[in-house]
Design a protein around this motif. Structure first.
Motif, PDB file in Angstrom:
ATOM      1  N   GLN C   5      34.234   7.288 -32.957  1.00  0.00           N
ATOM      2  CA  GLN C   5      34.618   8.323 -32.004  1.00  0.00           C
ATOM      3  C   GLN C   5      35.140   9.592 -32.702  1.00  0.00           C
ATOM      4  O   GLN C   5      34.808  10.708 -32.315  1.00  0.00           O
ATOM      5  N   ASP C   6      35.928   9.394 -33.727  1.00  0.00           N
ATOM      6  CA  ASP C   6      36.563  10.528 -34.401  1.00  0.00           C
ATOM      7  C   ASP C   6      35.530  11.518 -34.962  1.00  0.00           C
ATOM      8  O   ASP C   6      35.595  12.718 -34.695  1.00  0.00           O
ATOM      9  N   ILE C   7      34.569  11.009 -35.715  1.00  0.00           N
ATOM     10  CA  ILE C   7      33.585  11.931 -36.305  1.00  0.00           C
ATOM     11  C   ILE C   7      32.593  12.445 -35.259  1.00  0.00           C
ATOM     12  O   ILE C   7      32.069  13.547 -35.394  1.00  0.00           O
ATOM     13  N   LYS C   8      32.365  11.652 -34.211  1.00  0.00           N
ATOM     14  CA  LYS C   8      31.506  12.168 -33.141  1.00  0.00           C
ATOM     15  C   LYS C   8      32.159  13.372 -32.467  1.00  0.00           C
ATOM     16  O   LYS C   8      31.483  14.371 -32.161  1.00  0.00           O
ATOM     17  N   GLU C   9      33.454  13.305 -32.268  1.00  0.00           N
ATOM     18  CA  GLU C   9      34.148  14.453 -31.678  1.00  0.00           C
ATOM     19  C   GLU C   9      34.152  15.644 -32.632  1.00  0.00           C
ATOM     20  O   GLU C   9      33.941  16.787 -32.231  1.00  0.00           O
ATOM     21  N   GLU C  37      34.845   6.783 -45.791  1.00  0.00           N
ATOM     22  CA  GLU C  37      35.166   5.365 -46.026  1.00  0.00           C
ATOM     23  C   GLU C  37      34.088   4.458 -45.436  1.00  0.00           C
ATOM     24  O   GLU C  37      33.648   3.514 -46.082  1.00  0.00           O
ATOM     25  N   LYS C  38      33.678   4.793 -44.220  1.00  0.00           N
ATOM     26  CA  LYS C  38      32.631   3.976 -43.583  1.00  0.00           C
ATOM     27  C   LYS C  38      31.246   4.359 -44.090  1.00  0.00           C
ATOM     28  O   LYS C  38      30.254   3.711 -43.755  1.00  0.00           O
ATOM     29  N   ARG C  39      31.188   5.452 -44.868  1.00  0.00           N
ATOM     30  CA  ARG C  39      29.916   5.935 -45.423  1.00  0.00           C
ATOM     31  C   ARG C  39      28.878   6.197 -44.324  1.00  0.00           C
ATOM     32  O   ARG C  39      27.699   5.825 -44.441  1.00  0.00           O
ATOM     33  N   VAL C  40      29.312   6.873 -43.290  1.00  0.00           N
ATOM     34  CA  VAL C  40      28.419   7.307 -42.202  1.00  0.00           C
ATOM     35  C   VAL C  40      28.767   8.739 -41.801  1.00  0.00           C
ATOM     36  O   VAL C  40      29.851   9.241 -42.119  1.00  0.00           O
ATOM     37  N   PHE C  41      27.862   9.374 -41.090  1.00  0.00           N
ATOM     38  CA  PHE C  41      28.164  10.690 -40.513  1.00  0.00           C
ATOM     39  C   PHE C  41      27.595  10.782 -39.101  1.00  0.00           C
ATOM     40  O   PHE C  41      26.639  10.091 -38.754  1.00  0.00           O
ATOM     41  N   ALA C  42      28.280  11.627 -38.316  1.00  0.00           N
ATOM     42  CA  ALA C  42      27.805  11.920 -36.964  1.00  0.00           C
ATOM     43  C   ALA C  42      27.037  13.227 -37.020  1.00  0.00           C
ATOM     44  O   ALA C  42      27.505  14.205 -37.629  1.00  0.00           O
ATOM     45  N   PRO C  45      21.818  15.348 -32.206  1.00  0.00           N
ATOM     46  CA  PRO C  45      20.475  14.831 -31.938  1.00  0.00           C
ATOM     47  C   PRO C  45      19.455  15.957 -32.051  1.00  0.00           C
ATOM     48  O   PRO C  45      19.785  17.127 -31.867  1.00  0.00           O
ATOM     49  N   SER C  46      18.226  15.622 -32.333  1.00  0.00           N
ATOM     50  CA  SER C  46      17.182  16.616 -32.572  1.00  0.00           C
ATOM     51  C   SER C  46      16.756  17.322 -31.277  1.00  0.00           C
ATOM     52  O   SER C  46      16.504  16.668 -30.264  1.00  0.00           O
ATOM     53  N   GLY C  47      16.693  18.646 -31.325  1.00  0.00           N
ATOM     54  CA  GLY C  47      16.069  19.405 -30.240  1.00  0.00           C
ATOM     55  C   GLY C  47      16.822  19.431 -28.918  1.00  0.00           C
ATOM     56  O   GLY C  47      16.280  19.887 -27.915  1.00  0.00           O
ATOM     57  N   VAL C  48      18.065  18.968 -28.885  1.00  0.00           N
ATOM     58  CA  VAL C  48      18.831  18.996 -27.644  1.00  0.00           C
ATOM     59  C   VAL C  48      19.563  20.340 -27.537  1.00  0.00           C
ATOM     60  O   VAL C  48      20.281  20.721 -28.452  1.00  0.00           O
ATOM     61  N   PRO C  49      19.381  21.066 -26.440  1.00  0.00           N
ATOM     62  CA  PRO C  49      20.060  22.368 -26.282  1.00  0.00           C
ATOM     63  C   PRO C  49      21.582  22.218 -26.333  1.00  0.00           C
ATOM     64  O   PRO C  49      22.126  21.198 -25.889  1.00  0.00           O
ATOM     65  N   TYR C  50      22.254  23.242 -26.872  1.00  0.00           N
ATOM     66  CA  TYR C  50      23.705  23.168 -27.037  1.00  0.00           C
ATOM     67  C   TYR C  50      24.431  22.945 -25.724  1.00  0.00           C
ATOM     68  O   TYR C  50      25.449  22.271 -25.682  1.00  0.00           O
ATOM     69  N   ASP C  51      23.915  23.489 -24.636  1.00  0.00           N
ATOM     70  CA  ASP C  51      24.665  23.328 -23.384  1.00  0.00           C
ATOM     71  C   ASP C  51      24.420  21.964 -22.730  1.00  0.00           C
ATOM     72  O   ASP C  51      24.975  21.673 -21.674  1.00  0.00           O
ATOM     73  N   GLU C  52      23.609  21.140 -23.356  1.00  0.00           N
ATOM     74  CA  GLU C  52      23.442  19.759 -22.882  1.00  0.00           C
ATOM     75  C   GLU C  52      24.087  18.751 -23.834  1.00  0.00           C
ATOM     76  O   GLU C  52      24.028  17.540 -23.605  1.00  0.00           O
ATOM     77  N   LEU C  53      24.658  19.244 -24.910  1.00  0.00           N
ATOM     78  CA  LEU C  53      25.305  18.341 -25.885  1.00  0.00           C
ATOM     79  C   LEU C  53      26.554  17.713 -25.287  1.00  0.00           C
ATOM     80  O   LEU C  53      27.255  18.325 -24.486  1.00  0.00           O
ATOM     81  N   THR C  54      26.833  16.470 -25.689  1.00  0.00           N
ATOM     82  CA  THR C  54      28.109  15.824 -25.383  1.00  0.00           C
ATOM     83  C   THR C  54      28.531  15.037 -26.623  1.00  0.00           C
ATOM     84  O   THR C  54      27.702  14.802 -27.528  1.00  0.00           O
ATOM     85  N   VAL C  55      29.780  14.640 -26.641  1.00  0.00           N
ATOM     86  CA  VAL C  55      30.261  13.808 -27.749  1.00  0.00           C
ATOM     87  C   VAL C  55      29.406  12.544 -27.859  1.00  0.00           C
ATOM     88  O   VAL C  55      29.018  12.123 -28.959  1.00  0.00           O
ATOM     89  N   GLU C  56      29.094  11.959 -26.707  1.00  0.00           N
ATOM     90  CA  GLU C  56      28.375  10.679 -26.695  1.00  0.00           C
ATOM     91  C   GLU C  56      26.965  10.784 -27.285  1.00  0.00           C
ATOM     92  O   GLU C  56      26.415   9.793 -27.770  1.00  0.00           O
ATOM     93  N   LYS C  57      26.377  11.987 -27.217  1.00  0.00           N
ATOM     94  CA  LYS C  57      25.005  12.129 -27.701  1.00  0.00           C
ATOM     95  C   LYS C  57      24.914  12.227 -29.227  1.00  0.00           C
ATOM     96  O   LYS C  57      23.812  12.192 -29.784  1.00  0.00           O
ATOM     97  N   MET C  58      26.059  12.379 -29.908  1.00  0.00           N
ATOM     98  CA  MET C  58      26.013  12.467 -31.373  1.00  0.00           C
ATOM     99  C   MET C  58      25.471  11.149 -31.931  1.00  0.00           C
ATOM    100  O   MET C  58      25.755  10.071 -31.410  1.00  0.00           O
ATOM    101  N   VAL C  59      24.660  11.266 -32.982  1.00  0.00           N
ATOM    102  CA  VAL C  59      24.021  10.093 -33.582  1.00  0.00           C
ATOM    103  C   VAL C  59      24.754   9.736 -34.876  1.00  0.00           C
ATOM    104  O   VAL C  59      25.117  10.623 -35.652  1.00  0.00           O
TER     105      VAL C  59
END
Lengths: 233, 233, 233, 233
Positions: C5-9, C37-42, C45-59
């Motif tokens: 959640q932290d890096i997605k935000e 530490e977890k060796r991952v990044f948020a 998503p590809s091609g999603v307009p900025y005004d449709e982005l949400t925290v949950e959509k981060m990959v």
């Protein structure tokens, strides 16, 4: 209510368009609206910020350049407006700005070549640039003489102020006019856009040719000719 | 409700994108949306300011260029749209603007070189610039002939309108198209951005080389190829 | 709630800065935020307009470039981000944009000379420009190789990614990074401003000298040195 | 309430004008407002974003450069402000920005020629550009010496800081001042506009002549002379 309420409102609303169209910084511009029957015009007071303007603050000046109504001093360019209204029968709105690109062409003392249809939709010749005034005119009634500098340059080029509604004054900045104050503001915005495009055009191709005559005529005719088919009736 | 309600709404919403994307000053642009089965398109009425537009004001015109529904006169560029819809089977949206940088390249009569991946993500060749029309075409049905000027230039370069969805018309301004009106508007905004970057690129390095073939292909393929991996499925 | 959640935000909020700072048109950019530490990044998503982005959509993607969490396909530039996180220990945010002026320098294949203190406040050398990739790299895993193109160019110039947090990729566009996603976004905005000023500087004076060493060091030291006195403690 | 409340409010409101006038990116600028009787000035704290600024956060510093009130560290340019207030009797506001066009002229180490009346309405000479400082000054108390670099350049050119309220510092960026903090901010905005117009002027006409003396004097006199007739009494 003032007997000049109508032109005061026109002048107010037209002045307020200038910052919205990004044509002025601070108070570097002014619009007037004329009542040709009464031979007066309403003009922005000098040095008043746009967000403090009101209809009531507009100053009424006659075509001789004398203030007729209003507590504030009119724009420092008032005499130029008066000269143009007095000498050119068919105009009821005048705009002066220091908009960025049009002013750069004026400072470069260069007429803006007709490179494309954006230009030709509005006028069929290069946008004229009057030379800087002679020293004796500058030392005299400067703003009054600026009006004649504009009129004389149109005469020397054989231009009609009904067909060409804009000019650059060398070293200074643009003036535009029209049948209404709103039309004059429209012309100022068109001039600024055309001025930017013309500079970019030469940066891309220093040898860019001017629009050929057939295309100049076609675009002008379709907006302004007897058989105009742009806009609604 | 009109039987053309769908394309009128599409055309309305797409037209309203133009001022938001800073692609038009005043009314210097228009978008149409086609219904290929009914062989008609909805287009902006001529000279109506964007903030006065409504869905109901959109004009319905058939592929022969004749008005089918609507009280207002359609855009003065309507015949160009009609010719393109009639001759190019796969497009359902067309945009015409006078956006600043794209128009400057058109006025410079210069195709926009493919300098980088921003360009190559959308098309693999220079953005073509059709030469100004011959005098006899200008004097005839000008907007109708503009459509053929575009089609002929594509044929002379061997370009496909499915792969290259934009053109500059020399001395005039850009046209873009696409499978929908929204896609055509998107293309107009991409064109304007690419046009600005290309000018700046040459100002930094007048000898800037074009993108090499391997990179052109890679960027285009990743967005448009059989194995495209840009965007969501 | 996701354990990421932290890096997605962080990634969401940093991505949303790009349109506010005028660094992207449509979806032409992406930001990632890493949990080292977890060796991952948020990442966006590809091609999603900025005004449709949400925290949950981060990959969520690991440093090997494999998707760990999320329903959407990650940004097409994901492999480049992964390579940089895996090889450079000290960064937790990466930004890729096609911002206008920085992209123009990249297309011109020209490093941005250090002309003034705006530049020197952030880095003491020219902003590097990696050459376009060799054809075999392009045809292979392109985005993966882009990461190595960046790393190799830093090595060939003897630059530290801790001191120089930005690069241009020739023919393509800029990448920036930093200890956080916010810092990487900050660097992208600084790069764009410096890129514009450098172009204007050379237009005013084609022979403009670079900043002399004593001034470069002073400005960098006052922001970043052991005795830094810019900002609050 | 602080005994310096008045200048803290002035400084706060003047600082908040900088982002509205597009003169700063992030925290790249600062404004101070002086109380000449108390020999102190209020200045922006270092590195604090504009949207987190409050009146209370302004730092009070005396003309010797020592902090008198406030919990935050003052702007890193504070010593330059202190030197100017101490040595120039008639100023009560100072602004430093890295605005785009003015900074480009500073980086080009070129004074801005007086090309038109927009410039001449504010000052009658080229906008001066101080050379970069000598190495020994840079290595010493850099910001303190920047103040003297400005003062010395004015003396070497025989300029009065009462008539010319702006300077470019070579390789660095502009400083402006005035009788109030608001006037100094106004001058920064005028400088940026004049700097842009001057660059465009030379791009249109590399041989553009400077404004002739008679016109320079006229425009300056009408705003600032004994018989000034611009603005209200």
């Amino acid at each position: 209510m003032s007997i000049y309420q109508d032109i005061k409102e026109q002048a107010y609303h037209a002045n307020m368009q200038l910052p919205k169209l990004n044509l002025v910084l601070f108070t570097f511009g002014n619009v007037s609206a004329a009542d040709r029957e009464k031979r007066v015009f309403a003009i922005k007071p000098s040095g008043v910020p746009y967000d403090e303007l009101t209809v009531e603050k507009m100053v009424i000046v006659n075509f001789e350049g004398q203030t007729v109504e209003g507590d504030l001093r009119p724009s420092s360019d008032t005499q130029t407006h008066a000269v143009l209204y007095k000498n050119w029968e068919d105009i009821s709105g005048i705009v002066h700005t220091h908009s960025t690109y049009a002013t750069a062409w004026a400072q470069a003392q260069t007429a803006i070549p007709v490179f494309g249809t954006t230009h030709a939709d509005h006028l069929t010749v290069d946008i004229p640039c009057a030379p800087p005034m002679a020293d004796e005119m500058i030392k005299g009634n400067y703003e009054y003489e600026t009006g004649f500098q504009i009129i004389n340059h149109f005469e020397s080029l054989g231009l009609s102020h009904k067909e060409v509604e804009m000019i650059l004054v060398g070293n200074h900045a643009p003036f535009t006019w029209g049948k209404t104050a709103d039309k004059a503001v429209y012309n100022s915005a068109v001039l600024e856009a055309v001025a930017q495009m013309a500079l970019l055009t030469r940066q891309i191709n220093p040898l860019a040719p001017k629009l050929k005559d057939s295309l100049v005529e076609k675009h002008y005719e379709r907006k302004h000719g007897a058989c105009a088919y742009y806009g609604q009736e």
